[in-house]
Motif scaffolding. Structure first.
Motif, PDB file in Angstrom:
ATOM      1  N   ALA A 145       1.058  -1.063  -0.224  1.00  0.00           N
ATOM      2  CA  ALA A 145      -0.024   0.173   0.201  1.00  0.00           C
ATOM      3  C   ALA A 145       0.945   1.353   0.093  1.00  0.00           C
ATOM      4  CB  ALA A 145      -1.194   0.066   1.074  1.00  0.00           C
ATOM      5  N   LEU A 146       0.318   2.354   0.291  1.00  0.00           N
ATOM      6  CA  LEU A 146       1.047   3.466   0.203  1.00  0.00           C
ATOM      7  C   LEU A 146       1.333   4.167   1.370  1.00  0.00           C
ATOM      8  CD1 LEU A 146      -0.811   5.294  -2.812  1.00  0.00           C
ATOM      9  CD2 LEU A 146       1.075   3.632  -3.056  1.00  0.00           C
ATOM     10  N   SER A 147       1.019   3.546   2.628  1.00  0.00           N
ATOM     11  CA  SER A 147       1.211   3.889   3.773  1.00  0.00           C
ATOM     12  C   SER A 147       1.135   2.793   4.823  1.00  0.00           C
ATOM     13  CB  SER A 147       0.386   5.416   4.301  1.00  0.00           C
ATOM     14  OG  SER A 147      -0.861   4.668   4.433  1.00  0.00           O
ATOM     15  N   THR A 148       2.034   3.047   6.045  1.00  0.00           N
ATOM     16  CA  THR A 148       1.734   2.218   6.819  1.00  0.00           C
ATOM     17  C   THR A 148       0.426   1.970   7.661  1.00  0.00           C
ATOM     18  OG1 THR A 148       4.208   2.603   7.627  1.00  0.00           O
ATOM     19  CG2 THR A 148       2.395   1.570   9.239  1.00  0.00           C
ATOM     20  N   SER A 149      -0.226   3.054   7.550  1.00  0.00           N
ATOM     21  CA  SER A 149      -1.887   3.120   8.390  1.00  0.00           C
ATOM     22  C   SER A 149      -2.842   2.399   7.033  1.00  0.00           C
ATOM     23  CB  SER A 149      -2.459   4.470   8.334  1.00  0.00           C
ATOM     24  OG  SER A 149      -2.341   4.984   7.340  1.00  0.00           O
ATOM     25  N   ASP A 150      -2.652   2.500   6.007  1.00  0.00           N
ATOM     26  CA  ASP A 150      -3.451   1.469   5.060  1.00  0.00           C
ATOM     27  C   ASP A 150      -2.802   0.107   5.118  1.00  0.00           C
ATOM     28  OD1 ASP A 150      -4.336   3.769   3.850  1.00  0.00           O
ATOM     29  OD2 ASP A 150      -3.074   3.835   2.094  1.00  0.00           O
ATOM     30  N   VAL A 151      -1.509  -0.353   5.052  1.00  0.00           N
ATOM     31  CA  VAL A 151      -1.316  -1.754   5.582  1.00  0.00           C
ATOM     32  C   VAL A 151      -2.033  -2.149   6.657  1.00  0.00           C
ATOM     33  CG1 VAL A 151       0.602  -3.180   5.476  1.00  0.00           C
ATOM     34  CG2 VAL A 151       0.893  -1.452   4.131  1.00  0.00           C
ATOM     35  N   ILE A 161       9.994   2.070   5.540  1.00  0.00           N
ATOM     36  CA  ILE A 161       9.846   2.889   4.186  1.00  0.00           C
ATOM     37  C   ILE A 161       9.371   4.227   4.533  1.00  0.00           C
ATOM     38  CG2 ILE A 161       9.053   3.015   2.056  1.00  0.00           C
ATOM     39  CD1 ILE A 161       8.966   0.183   1.770  1.00  0.00           C
ATOM     40  N   ASP A 162       8.473   4.263   5.173  1.00  0.00           N
ATOM     41  CA  ASP A 162       7.697   5.591   5.815  1.00  0.00           C
ATOM     42  C   ASP A 162       8.911   6.585   6.450  1.00  0.00           C
ATOM     43  OD1 ASP A 162       5.531   5.360   4.410  1.00  0.00           O
ATOM     44  OD2 ASP A 162       4.221   4.827   6.043  1.00  0.00           O
ATOM     45  N   GLU A 163       9.613   5.805   7.373  1.00  0.00           N
ATOM     46  CA  GLU A 163      10.504   6.298   8.048  1.00  0.00           C
ATOM     47  C   GLU A 163      11.390   6.970   7.278  1.00  0.00           C
ATOM     48  OE1 GLU A 163      11.939   4.041  11.268  1.00  0.00           O
ATOM     49  OE2 GLU A 163       9.919   3.839  12.205  1.00  0.00           O
ATOM     50  N   ALA A 164      12.023   6.276   6.088  1.00  0.00           N
ATOM     51  CA  ALA A 164      12.964   6.586   5.230  1.00  0.00           C
ATOM     52  C   ALA A 164      12.206   7.967   4.383  1.00  0.00           C
ATOM     53  CB  ALA A 164      13.465   5.483   4.288  1.00  0.00           C
ATOM     54  N   LEU A 165      11.295   7.786   4.043  1.00  0.00           N
ATOM     55  CA  LEU A 165      10.582   8.945   2.978  1.00  0.00           C
ATOM     56  C   LEU A 165      10.453  10.304   3.949  1.00  0.00           C
ATOM     57  CD1 LEU A 165       8.035   6.808   0.981  1.00  0.00           C
ATOM     58  CD2 LEU A 165      10.150   8.173   0.274  1.00  0.00           C
ATOM     59  N   ALA A 166      10.493  10.165   5.240  1.00  0.00           N
ATOM     60  CA  ALA A 166      10.166  11.060   6.182  1.00  0.00           C
ATOM     61  C   ALA A 166      11.396  12.004   6.010  1.00  0.00           C
ATOM     62  CB  ALA A 166       9.742  11.080   7.482  1.00  0.00           C
TER      63      ALA A 166
END
Length: 697
Positions: A99-105, A345-350
């Motif tokens: 998905a496109l975010s942790t919350s989505d997954v 991945i979200d943490e890296a993109l931040a």
């Protein structure tokens, strides 16, 4: 007898073939159906595999056609499609990025747990036999204490240099890491545990058409389970290095997950003289063993067990064995692991720096030209040349975005289905000239008739109904028989009577031309046909299929001996020729071969790349008779053993035509249209090679 899970595929794009082959090879699973909103694409896929096609998940569920699904849609639809299937109590495997975010997954995984269905993440490389061996080495302590790891994805990403730019992967910088990152992050998470991101750095920005930039280099520093991990992505034209390197106190291991090989270098107790020899011999034996195992595996499986194919098979084997045995899914693929990978991945993109927002020019386009296929290589050049000449353009695209943000006051991009006659006619209102550059990539003749020929006829009827002044259609020189060096090709040369034995692309384009000319004769369709040669220049790929079969960025097997002059043509010359064809009364009902002046052979082209760019590409001659024999054997195996349907029958003349042995006479477009292709060899090399950005550097 073990119950087999009935599996449906949702999304009939490129990756669906890999999933379908893996499902079909899994004893506990049975491929039963495919779903795609493009029902024609679904039907084509289904016909080739003897399964059922549906146009929606709702229709598939109503038919009770599957117990589990693989969600292979574009990533922005993963959550919605997966949740619809979960709500219908179907097991789901979702292609990466899940998905496109942790919350989505997290939401998807929770929904699956609530419905008591299995949720699997499509982290396919974790299914490789060599990876399972690497993981066992670490778990058994044979590596000693692992202190550092390096996980690499060094592999050319063609869309960065030659498009298509409207696909999800290219729309935002973050999408690059969301698309490619799951492979690297899944290895890190599965080997070492929870991840902490320490640093992210990007480099080697490339300017896309439209003015936006994208990084071609990514370096991420992380720590997981006490191990320092470096993740590297290099997306330029580079040697393929997709690897996981672990350094422990007792050994170093290198997993090449693109080749499914694992080489371990351990310490030995020989004296100082013999130690280097024993070390080198040990590595040599490992390389030899891995190579022989892979070669034997592919030979005995009819090339069905390539490393990439094996990764999907390993994943599917675990997913459907777990279902058959009623046990929890292995942590490599389960929902909790998917959440952790996405969170990292979200943490890296931040940490990704904010990028400048491109200011679009003000003004509303008033288009009089319509370009179908305007986001492709030729379409982009044509659109920009039209805009430069003062003509406003409407571009038909699959999405609502295109690589024209810097000229948005002159170009509008609209999403119109080429299967919608009314929408096509509406898009042609106010349009005087239509350029049809779209093409389809089809594996069967039936698919080509639906996706290419029928689409072209639909466009032609829309042109007639909308009162368009001129339709310019791009065919291909591949439709000619180019096998005889003693025959010079002109516009009067026929395509030959055996087109049914030609490759599907050449045959389909020829059929489109025939039907357009029939409409010209019978109903006055104002059409002109262009057949560009091997088109090169800025925005085009290094790995051009018209020259040979590529083996990465550094090696190519050219079609034939490579000494004959090839029908090269510069991209800007093609754009100029198409515009001249649209506005010339003498061009109505005519065809033109857009071939540049005789310049270079295949070998001369690669010599020029070496001289101008310093890149010595390894060139070998392709023995066309051997290539034909191999193709004929594959055709026999696919049709008789694998039961594939509608495939094109191999032809020796077709293989010889790929070498472009026949020379061209390009006088007609020059005399009738006043076309002026690049006359100078030095000028051609400068535009086609020196200034073309072929290597992404």
């Amino acid at each position: 007898m073990t119950k087999r899970t009935r599996v449906g595929i949702i999304g009939a794009g490129y990756i669906s073939d890999w999933h379908a082959d893996a499902i079909s090879a899994t004893p506990q699973a049975e491929l039963t159906c495919v779903v795609d909103t493009n029902l024609a694409a679904a039907q084509s896929f289904a016909n080739a595999r003897g399964i059922t096609a549906f146009g929606s998940v709702q229709d598939m569920v109503a038919a009770n056609a599957a117990d589990a699904v693989h969600v292979l849609t574009p990533p922005e639809y993963h959550r919605a499609v997966a949740e619809e299937c979960i709500e219908s109590v179907l097991h789901v495997l979702v292609e990466k990025p899940v998905a496109l975010s942790t919350s989505d997954v997290e939401t998807m995984v929770k929904a699956a747990k609530d419905k008591q269905v299995q949720f699997a993440a499509g982290h396919n490389f974790l299914g490789l036999p060599s990876y399972r061996r690497l993981k066992s080495l670490v778990a058994d302590g044979k590596m000693g204490a692992v202190s550092t790891a390096e996980i690499n994805w060094c592999f050319p990403l063609g869309p960065l240099r030659s498009g298509p730019y409207g696909i999800w992967l290219m729309r935002e910088t973050r999408n690059l890491l969301q698309e490619l990152g799951p492979h690297l992050f899944a290895f890190m998470q599965d080997l070492f545990g929870d991840v902490e991101i320490l640093h992210l750095q990007t480099s080697n920005e490339i300017v896309l058409p439209g003015g936006e930039t994208r990084p071609q280099g990514w370096r991420i520093l992380a720590r997981a389970g006490g191990v320092d991990v470096t993740l590297n992505l290099a997306l330029v034209e580079t040697y393929d290095d997709r690897s996981v390197v672990l350094r422990g106190s007792s050994a170093m291991a290198r997993l090449d997950y693109a080749k499914d090989t694992l080489v371990v270098s351990g310490v030995n107790t020989a004296d100082l003289v013999m130690n280097p020899l024993r070390d080198a011999l040990g590595q040599s034996v490992s390389h030899l063993r891995e190579g022989m195992v892979n070669a034997a595996r592919q030979l005995t499986s009819l090339n069905q067990k390539s490393p990439y194919g094996l990764s999907f098979r390993g994943m599917c084997e675990e997913v459907y064995t777990a279902l058959a045995e009623g046990r929890p899914l292995d942590a490599r693929f389960d929902g909790d692991s998917a959440v952790k990978v996405m969170r990292a991945i979200d943490e890296a993109l931040a940490l990704l720096p904010e990028r400048p927002v491109l200011v679009r020019p003000k003004g509303t386009p008033q288009p009089t030209a319509l370009v179908i296929g305007g986001t492709g290589f030729i379409g982009r050049a044509l659109t920009r040349r039209l805009a430069k000449n003062g003509t406003h353009v409407r571009v038909l695209s699959r999405g609502k975005t295109g690589p024209f943000d810097d000229i948005a006051d002159k170009v509008e991009t609209v999403a119109v289905s080429l299967r919608d006659q009314d929408a096509l006619e509406a898009a042609m209102q106010g349009i005087t000239h239509v350029y049809h550059l779209a093409k389809s990539e089809d594996d069967t003749w039936e698919a080509a008739l639906e996706n290419d020929v029928a689409v072209t006829e639909r466009i032609a009827h829309a042109v007639l109904n909308a009162g368009v002044e001129r339709l310019v259609y791009t065919g291909t020189i591949a439709s000619y028989d180019l096998s005889d060096p003693q025959v010079t090709i002109t516009e009067q040369s026929g395509f030959g009577a055996d087109l049914e034995n030609r490759n599907i692309y050449a045959r389909s384009k020829a059929e489109c031309e025939a039907r357009l000319m029939a409409l010209h004769r019978d109903r006055g369709l104002p059409v002109t046909i262009a057949r560009p040669g091997i088109v090169v220049g800025a925005g085009g790929p290094l790995q051009h299929w018209g020259i040979g079969r590529w083996h990465g960025a550094g090696a190519v097997k050219i079609w034939g001996h490579g000494e004959n002059i090839l029908p090269f043509v510069l991209i800007d010359d093609v754009a100029d020729g198409l515009i001249l064809m649209a506005h010339s009364d003498a061009a109505l009902g005519e065809s033109f071969n857009l071939i540049g002046e005789p310049m270079l052979s295949a070998r001369g082209y690669f010599d020029a790349i070496h001289h101008k760019l310093g890149a010595r590409i390894k060139v070998s001659s392709g023995q066309l008779g051997i290539l034909y024999a191999a193709d004929a054997m594959k055709f026999l195996l696919k049709t008789k053993v694998l039961r594939r349907r509608g495939l094109s029958r191999p032809s020796l003349r077709d293989w010889k035509s790929r070498a472009h042995f026949s020379p061209f006479d390009n006088r007609k477009p020059k005399e009738v249209l006043g076309w002026k292709p690049e006359p100078s060899k030095d000028g051609f090399i400068k535009t086609a090679i020196t200034d073309a950005g072929l290597l992404g550097l």
